[in-house]
Design a protein around this motif. Structure first.
Motif, mmCIF file in Angstrom:
data_model
loop_
_atom_site.group_PDB
_atom_site.id
_atom_site.type_symbol
_atom_site.label_atom_id
_atom_site.label_comp_id
_atom_site.label_asym_id
_atom_site.label_seq_id
_atom_site.Cartn_x
_atom_site.Cartn_y
_atom_site.Cartn_z
ATOM 1 N N ALA A 15 0.844 -1.189 0.000
ATOM 2 C CA ALA A 15 0.000 0.000 0.000
ATOM 3 C C ALA A 15 0.884 1.245 0.000
ATOM 4 O O ALA A 15 1.843 1.321 0.771
ATOM 5 N N GLU A 16 0.596 2.155 -0.860
ATOM 6 C CA GLU A 16 1.352 3.410 -0.985
ATOM 7 C C GLU A 16 2.792 3.209 -1.451
ATOM 8 O O GLU A 16 3.582 4.138 -1.457
ATOM 9 N N GLY A 17 3.168 1.958 -1.765
ATOM 10 C CA GLY A 17 4.536 1.697 -2.211
ATOM 11 C C GLY A 17 4.771 2.321 -3.587
ATOM 12 O O GLY A 17 3.819 2.681 -4.294
ATOM 13 N N THR A 18 6.046 2.438 -3.950
ATOM 14 C CA THR A 18 6.390 2.986 -5.265
ATOM 15 C C THR A 18 5.701 2.160 -6.358
ATOM 16 O O THR A 18 5.792 0.934 -6.367
ATOM 17 N N THR A 19 5.045 2.845 -7.265
ATOM 18 C CA THR A 19 4.361 2.141 -8.360
ATOM 19 C C THR A 19 5.289 2.055 -9.569
ATOM 20 O O THR A 19 6.307 2.755 -9.642
ATOM 21 N N LEU A 20 4.878 1.248 -10.520
ATOM 22 C CA LEU A 20 5.653 1.124 -11.746
ATOM 23 C C LEU A 20 5.810 2.484 -12.428
ATOM 24 O O LEU A 20 6.902 2.845 -12.879
ATOM 25 N N GLU A 21 4.733 3.256 -12.476
ATOM 26 C CA GLU A 21 4.781 4.568 -13.136
ATOM 27 C C GLU A 21 5.788 5.486 -12.446
ATOM 28 O O GLU A 21 6.556 6.201 -13.091
ATOM 29 N N GLN A 22 5.790 5.450 -11.095
ATOM 30 C CA GLN A 22 6.739 6.299 -10.354
ATOM 31 C C GLN A 22 8.180 5.821 -10.586
ATOM 32 O O GLN A 22 9.100 6.631 -10.751
ATOM 33 N N ALA A 23 8.347 4.492 -10.582
ATOM 34 C CA ALA A 23 9.693 3.946 -10.808
ATOM 35 C C ALA A 23 10.198 4.375 -12.187
ATOM 36 O O ALA A 23 11.369 4.751 -12.357
ATOM 37 N N LYS A 24 9.306 4.341 -13.148
ATOM 38 C CA LYS A 24 9.673 4.718 -14.515
ATOM 39 C C LYS A 24 10.088 6.190 -14.560
ATOM 40 O O LYS A 24 11.085 6.553 -15.189
ATOM 41 N N GLU A 25 9.335 7.011 -13.881
ATOM 42 C CA GLU A 25 9.633 8.442 -13.846
ATOM 43 C C GLU A 25 11.009 8.682 -13.197
ATOM 44 O O GLU A 25 11.807 9.482 -13.675
ATOM 45 N N MET A 26 11.273 7.956 -12.123
ATOM 46 C CA MET A 26 12.573 8.127 -11.456
ATOM 47 C C MET A 26 13.704 7.672 -12.378
ATOM 48 O O MET A 26 14.771 8.292 -12.425
ATOM 49 N N CYS A 27 13.469 6.601 -13.114
ATOM 50 C CA CYS A 27 14.502 6.108 -14.039
ATOM 51 C C CYS A 27 14.756 7.119 -15.159
ATOM 52 O O CYS A 27 15.889 7.280 -15.612
ATOM 53 N N ARG A 28 13.694 7.806 -15.573
ATOM 54 C CA ARG A 28 13.858 8.855 -16.584
ATOM 55 C C ARG A 28 14.841 9.924 -16.062
ATOM 56 O O ARG A 28 15.688 10.422 -16.799
ATOM 57 N N VAL A 29 14.721 10.217 -14.787
ATOM 58 C CA VAL A 29 15.629 11.212 -14.189
ATOM 59 C C VAL A 29 17.063 10.658 -14.142
ATOM 60 O O VAL A 29 18.020 11.376 -14.434
ATOM 61 N N TYR A 30 17.216 9.358 -13.800
ATOM 62 C CA TYR A 30 18.575 8.787 -13.770
ATOM 63 C C TYR A 30 19.221 8.872 -15.157
ATOM 64 O O TYR A 30 20.404 9.150 -15.286
ATOM 65 N N GLU A 31 18.429 8.624 -16.185
ATOM 66 C CA GLU A 31 18.946 8.728 -17.556
ATOM 67 C C GLU A 31 19.375 10.173 -17.844
ATOM 68 O O GLU A 31 20.478 10.419 -18.319
ATOM 69 N N SER A 32 18.512 11.137 -17.490
ATOM 70 C CA SER A 32 18.849 12.516 -17.866
ATOM 71 C C SER A 32 19.975 13.084 -16.987
ATOM 72 O O SER A 32 20.740 13.933 -17.422
ATOM 73 N N LYS A 33 20.113 12.571 -15.761
ATOM 74 C CA LYS A 33 21.224 13.033 -14.909
ATOM 75 C C LYS A 33 22.554 12.361 -15.285
ATOM 76 O O LYS A 33 23.591 12.653 -14.724
ATOM 77 N N GLU A 34 22.468 11.398 -16.186
ATOM 78 C CA GLU A 34 23.665 10.691 -16.665
ATOM 79 C C GLU A 34 24.243 9.712 -15.653
ATOM 80 O O GLU A 34 25.457 9.617 -15.470
ATOM 81 N N PHE A 35 23.362 8.981 -14.972
ATOM 82 C CA PHE A 35 23.841 7.825 -14.205
ATOM 83 C C PHE A 35 24.437 6.838 -15.213
ATOM 84 O O PHE A 35 23.927 6.694 -16.326
ATOM 85 N N ASP A 36 25.501 6.141 -14.808
ATOM 86 C CA ASP A 36 26.126 5.196 -15.736
ATOM 87 C C ASP A 36 25.317 3.912 -15.870
ATOM 88 O O ASP A 36 25.270 3.319 -16.937
ATOM 89 N N PHE A 37 24.731 3.471 -14.752
ATOM 90 C CA PHE A 37 23.922 2.250 -14.852
ATOM 91 C C PHE A 37 22.848 2.229 -13.776
ATOM 92 O O PHE A 37 22.970 2.887 -12.736
ATOM 93 N N VAL A 38 21.795 1.482 -14.071
ATOM 94 C CA VAL A 38 20.709 1.260 -13.113
ATOM 95 C C VAL A 38 20.479 -0.244 -13.045
ATOM 96 O O VAL A 38 20.410 -0.915 -14.078
ATOM 97 N N GLU A 39 20.405 -0.769 -11.831
ATOM 98 C CA GLU A 39 20.069 -2.186 -11.642
ATOM 99 C C GLU A 39 18.644 -2.247 -11.108
ATOM 100 O O GLU A 39 18.353 -1.681 -10.051
ATOM 101 N N LEU A 40 17.772 -2.918 -11.834
ATOM 102 C CA LEU A 40 16.369 -2.971 -11.420
ATOM 103 C C LEU A 40 16.114 -4.174 -10.521
ATOM 104 O O LEU A 40 16.536 -5.295 -10.807
ATOM 105 N N SER A 41 15.407 -3.897 -9.422
ATOM 106 C CA SER A 41 15.021 -4.947 -8.481
ATOM 107 C C SER A 41 13.629 -4.606 -7.987
ATOM 108 O O SER A 41 12.874 -3.901 -8.681
ATOM 109 N N GLY A 42 13.251 -5.049 -6.790
ATOM 110 C CA GLY A 42 11.919 -4.712 -6.281
ATOM 111 C C GLY A 42 11.741 -5.166 -4.848
ATOM 112 O O GLY A 42 12.542 -5.926 -4.313
ATOM 113 N N GLY A 43 10.658 -4.664 -4.196
ATOM 114 C CA GLY A 43 10.292 -5.120 -2.857
ATOM 115 C C GLY A 43 10.993 -4.381 -1.725
ATOM 116 O O GLY A 43 11.904 -3.574 -1.940
ATOM 117 N N THR A 44 10.527 -4.633 -0.505
ATOM 118 C CA THR A 44 11.113 -4.062 0.718
ATOM 119 C C THR A 44 11.080 -5.152 1.789
ATOM 120 O O THR A 44 10.554 -6.233 1.549
#
Ligand SMILES: Cc1cc2nc3c(=O)[nH]c(=O)nc-3n(C[C@H](O)[C@H](O)[C@H](O)COP(=O)(O)O)c2cc1C
Length: 451
Positions: free
Chosen positions: A258-287
């Protein structure tokens, strides 16, 4: 020793897994394999003596001697903590100003060196546990807000966290990550990965479940992600991209709560990592509250990777940032399929490589086409993680030179049912003893030392 392996759905060439990955700053990974971060909990624990606290031990160095000969493209350390009081477990390696010494620098430098023995990039995972710090380590850890972790999936309790003030976010979080990143750079690591997944402090900021702030670090997605971007910018100000030093992040593709990060939010954050020029992103999930290392649906089970369907949807936001996907990969067919379907570029491996530290090498040589199939319930993260912890301790008992270069030396074969039965008993005994230790106010042993 004859190891039972996962059946590979279709016999397929592993060639694509041996392809190089190029990062935007020019660095190259020799192939697509990533050794995922796996906490060993085998460093020193001496909270009263900063110089002796959180030092990697010979056991850790021996473990990486094996992975450093396993033909990975990139090897991540276990989570290295940036705050000596906010640990994921008593026994984590730690990098912090008050603990600096020649000894610590020598140990971390040696760690980086042995990771790179056969050409892998050595990357330090940096983390801050925040509210996921066990109560026995610290009853009042930091967090974004004072939301206590209640239903923990582990045999541990967690105290009520203190929310960081706006000023403390800089001093206790940003500055500590930057210090640790510089340390990694100076010790010869090729990069760092921020641990922004699995409910640790950075994801306590990004997740609406745990971030109830009203200052510039709370509210909108941009605000919740702000601390990560501040850390990134501050590290890059000290270590520019032109140095070749990599900065990546482990990010949740989704949090199933409940209230956890959604796919849409994760996607939006990844868009920022791309534009900030992160070298890599490793996708995982859960808490910790909602572990996700399991097959939620039959369709996922067939395709193996737990977060594949989410990765497929996030992938299009990446252009120059390299994407890895970790969790569930067991056969060459599934790995190649995920790459061919453009869900990911790199393949992260966790539990399979404690059973077999040179799995990538064997796959690339074509001598095996899947991981060892253990006899544990694959959805039982607690048991399989404990089993992996035991295998890491076994890997650490000697270096490859002592072991006559047998990389599998001492590692339990959990594809053997009888060994698994004995392990289950050892785990049950371990948990009983942990209960007694906790009742006596003692710290329980973190791992089952098996065989
Ligand atoms: C024993 C153990 C320790 C782990 N420690 C970490 C860690 O320190 N940092 C992290 O980001 N993930 C950690 N993970 C998660 C793994 O990196 C990986 O995401 C997860 O095991 C799923 O991959 P797998 O199915 O290949 O094991 C750990 C997992 C296990 C089993």
């Amino acid at each position: 020793m004859s190891l039972r392996r996962f059946p590979n759905a279709v016999n397929i060439s592993s060639e694509i897994l041996g392809q190089q990955l190029k990062f935007r700053n020019g660095r190259v990974s020799q192939n697509r394999f990533l050794k995922a971060a796996l906490t060993e909990i085998l460093s020193t624990y001496a909270p009263q003596e900063p110089k002796k606290h959180g030092l990697p031990t010979d056991t850790i160095l021996n473990i990486y001697d094996k992975w450093g000969n396993g033909k990975f493209g990139m090897i991540l350390t276990s989570n290295v903590l940036v705050d000596p009081t906010n640990l994921e477990a008593a026994g984590n390696a730690i990098v912090f100003k008050e603990g600096d010494s020649h000894e610590r620098r020598a140990l971390f430098s040696h760690w980086a060196k042995i990771m790179k023995q056969d050409g892998a990039l050595a990357v330090m995972q940096l983390s801050h546990a925040g509210r996921q710090t066990p109560e026995l380590v610290n009853p009042t850890p930091w967090s974004a807000s004072d939301i206590q972790l209640v239903s923990a999936a582990r045999f541990t309790t967690y105290g009520k966290p203190k929310p960081l003030t706006t000023e403390q976010v800089k001093k206790e979080v940003v500055d500590r990550f930057v210090y640790a990143a510089k340390y990694a750079y100076e010790c010869g690591f090729d990069g760092i990965q921020l641990h922004g997944a699995h409910g640790y402090l950075l994801s306590q900021f990004t997740s609406p479940t745990t971030n109830k702030r009203t200052d510039k670090y709370g509210g909108s997605l941009e605000n919740r992600q702000r601390v990560i971007i501040e850390i990134f910018d501050a590290i890059r100000a000290e270590i520019p991209a032109s140095t070749g030093f990599l900065i990546g992040i482990k990010a949740n593709s989704v949090e199933f709560q409940a209230e956890g990060t959604t796919l849409e939010q994760a996607k939006e954050m990844c868009r920022v990592y791309e534009s900030k020029e992160f070298d890599f992103v490793e996708l995982s999930g859960g808490t910790y509250e909602k572990l996700a290392f399991c097959y939620e649906r039959e369709s996922t089970r067939k395709r193996e990777a737990f977060f594949l369907e989410f990765a497929e949807q996030i992938r299009p936001v990446f252009n120059k940032t390299v994407v890895y996907l970790t969790g569930g990969f067991r056969t060459v067919f599934a790995m190649v399929d995920a790459i061919n379907n453009n869900a990911t570029q790199g393949i992260g491996l966790g539990r399979p490589i404690t059973a077999e530290p040179d799995l990538p090498k064997k796959i690339l040589e074509g001598s095996v086409n899947s991981a060892v199939q253990d006899s544990f319930n694959q959805n039982d993260m607690a048991a399989t993680a404990m089993a992996s912890g035991s295998q890491m301790e076994q890997m650490g008992r000697n270096s490859l030179n002592d072991a006559g270069r047998n990389i599998m030396d001492q590692i339990s074969d959990f594809s053997n049912d009888e060994t698994v039965q004995r392990f289950d008993q050892a785990l049950a005994d371990h948990l009983v003893q942990a209960g007694i230790d906790i009742a006596d106010g003692k710290r329980p042993k973190p791992i089952v030392v098996f065989n």
